[in-house]
Design an enzyme around this catalytic site. Structure first.
Site, short mmCIF file in Angstrom:
data_model
loop_
_atom_site.label_atom_id
_atom_site.label_comp_id
_atom_site.label_asym_id
_atom_site.label_seq_id
_atom_site.Cartn_x
_atom_site.Cartn_y
_atom_site.Cartn_z
N TYR A 174 47.44 -50.53 90.81
CA TYR A 174 47.09 -49.14 91.13
C TYR A 174 45.89 -49.03 92.07
CZ TYR A 174 50.18 -48.59 87.19
OH TYR A 174 51.26 -48.66 86.36
N CYS A 175 45.05 -50.04 92.05
CA CYS A 175 43.84 -49.94 92.86
C CYS A 175 43.47 -51.34 93.33
CB CYS A 175 42.70 -49.34 92.03
SG CYS A 175 41.19 -49.13 92.94
N PRO A 176 43.44 -51.64 94.60
CA PRO A 176 43.49 -50.69 95.73
C PRO A 176 44.87 -50.09 96.01
CG PRO A 176 43.27 -52.94 96.54
CD PRO A 176 43.15 -53.01 95.05
N SER A 207 41.86 -54.51 91.55
CA SER A 207 40.49 -54.15 91.92
C SER A 207 39.56 -55.36 91.87
CB SER A 207 39.95 -53.09 90.96
OG SER A 207 40.81 -51.99 90.91
#
Lengths: 79, 379
Positions: free
Chosen positions: A16-18, B295
């Site tokens: 989901y992130c990045p 992340s």
């Protein structure tokens, strides 16, 4: 369409992130010109987000194929 | 004796070293196992502190401790710079000419911001991703009375929420000094919303509107003209600026590139579940050093440490080392100078929004202190 030779595949499913588009942008920066990058995304939004950015950035959208629970989206680096 | 070498003394490397030393206390005491942490920095810096330094909320010294003081008994610390990782001979070569063989290796070499990836960036932009940059930005902000501040993001970068935190904190910093009206804040972002995480983007959109922060989507920096003070995107738009604050693209460590084990950007191809380096049975990769599309954040390394430590302990005990990382990430998000929220997600659990509160802000500030226990493997 599916005969396009893919130079690099990014498996961004379940991330989901990045996120898939940021991963694509990152990869295109260092990829050779004319190379084809395929992103795997489980986010349905990617099939619309990615083509919008690809057009703005002057690259070439190759295809978006829906698989079971994810999309395979290919882009050719054009500049 | 079997040796576990951990290369890199950041969050991931230090946590793994300390937790292994605790789990393997008896084997270490009997000299059956050795845990060696190889780190080139004598001091350990808590990098989330850079954000507070930039707004003069705290001095650098508050976020720095001697590396040796953070290591528990049983960890041998080698304060040297690695020159090469040779996975064929299971050895590390150091710049001082020494070398170290290992049975297992944990690569924890991090990611490193580079102002050299975009023309004009180094000369024309400020940032807050190193101690020196944060101090320079703090001084630049303190001396400004008016103007346009443009904020930009390049990829890949660590701590993906930091740019939003910076923007919201900047707005409040200027308000608290009574000069917000004299400033224009323009936030640019590479994709078609305010943040990668949809719940975060949805939360921050009305915040930006309420605070009068302008934004532009699909803005990927192409070049900066430091003389004319103009930033241009590869999508074709541009802004003049009085102060440019960039999150620069990050690269893997030089030793990864020099060892030929990284991708084009110097990140190590890693299995997303086992966290082993692809093609290797005895090398694990943690935190920012991986090429995983997740992340790059301290919490990622924290959760990955659980998996790696469990697998290494099982390997040494002859048990099936089949523990898997579930992709968990947890990030606090400062929503200004006195409110915060958080976001958590994994490979299977999408992120959900949480209402910002003053309590979460205080918890975040508390975590800034708790970190020193966490990195010792106590939490």
């Amino acid at each position: 369409m599916s005969q396009v030779a893919v130079d690099k595949t990014i498996d961004a499913r379940g991330t989901y992130c990045p996120g898939p588009l940021m991963e694509l942008i990152k990869t295109l920066k260092t990829a050779p010109l004319q190379s084809v990058i395929e992103v795997w995304s489980s986010d349905s939004g990617s099939s619309t987000d990615i083509p919008v950015w690809v057009k703005k950035a002057g690259h070439e959208f190759v295809y978006s194929i829906e698989e079971k629970g994810y999309w395979r989206i290919a882009v050719r680096k054009a500049r | 004796m079997r040796r576990i070498a951990i290369l890199g003394g950041g969050v991931g490397g230090t946590m793994v070293a300390n937790r292994l030393a605790r789990e393997l206390r008896e084997e270490i005491a009997r000299s059956e196992v050795e845990v060696v942490l190889v780190g080139e920095e004598a001091n350990h810096t808590y990098q989330p502190g850079f954000l507070y330094i930039a707004f003069n909320q705290a001095p650098l010294e508050r976020f720095v401790r001697p590396q040796a003081s953070l290591l528990v008994s049983g960890v041998r610390f080698l304060n040297v710079r690695a020159k090469k990782i040779d996975t064929a001979s299971n050895s590390l070569q150091f710049e001082n000419g020494d070398s170290l063989t290992y049975d297992f290796l944990v690569i924890a070499t991090g990611s490193h911001p580079s102002m050299d990836t975009v023309t004009g960036l180094k000369e024309g932009a400020h940032s807050f991703y190193t101690a020196e940059q944060s101090i320079a930005l703090r001084n630049a902000l303190a001396s400004m009375e008016s103007g346009r501040i443009v904020i930009g993001v390049d990829v890949p970068h660590k701590c993906p929420v930091a740019v939003l935190e910076f923007t919201l904190m900047l707005d409040e910093y200027l308000r608290k000094r009574g000069k917000r009206e004299q400033f224009e804040i323009i936030y640019t972002y590479p994709i078609g919303r305010l943040h990668s995480l949809v719940p975060v983007a949805n939360w921050v959109e009305p915040e930006f509107e309420r605070r009068g922060i302008q934004s532009e989507f699909f803005f990927n920096v192409d070049n900066v003209d430091p003389d004319k003070k103009i930033i241009e995107s590869l999508e074709g738009s541009s802004y003049s600026y009085d102060l440019l604050v960039m999150v620069p693209a990050h690269r893997g460590a030089k030793v990864i590139m020099d060892s030929g084990i990284g991708d084009e950007s110097g990140f190590v191809p890693t299995d997303r579940y086992s966290l082993r380096m692809k093609g290797s049975d005895n090398v694990f990769v943690i935190g920012d050093a991986t090429d995983l599309p997740i992340s790059k954040a301290g919490s990622t390394a924290h959760y990955e440490a659980d998996t790696i430590v469990a697998n290494l302990v099982d390997e040494l005990h002859g048990l099936p080392a089949d523990h898997q990382y579930d992709g968990k990430v947890y990030c606090f998000i400062e929503g200004g100078l006195d409110k915060a929220t958080y976001i958590a997600f994994s490979y299977t659990e999408p992120p959900k929004p949480t209402a910002p509160s003053e309590l979460l802000h205080w918890f975040k500030l508390m975590y800034n202190e708790i970190y020193w226990l966490s990195v010792r493997g106590l939490l």
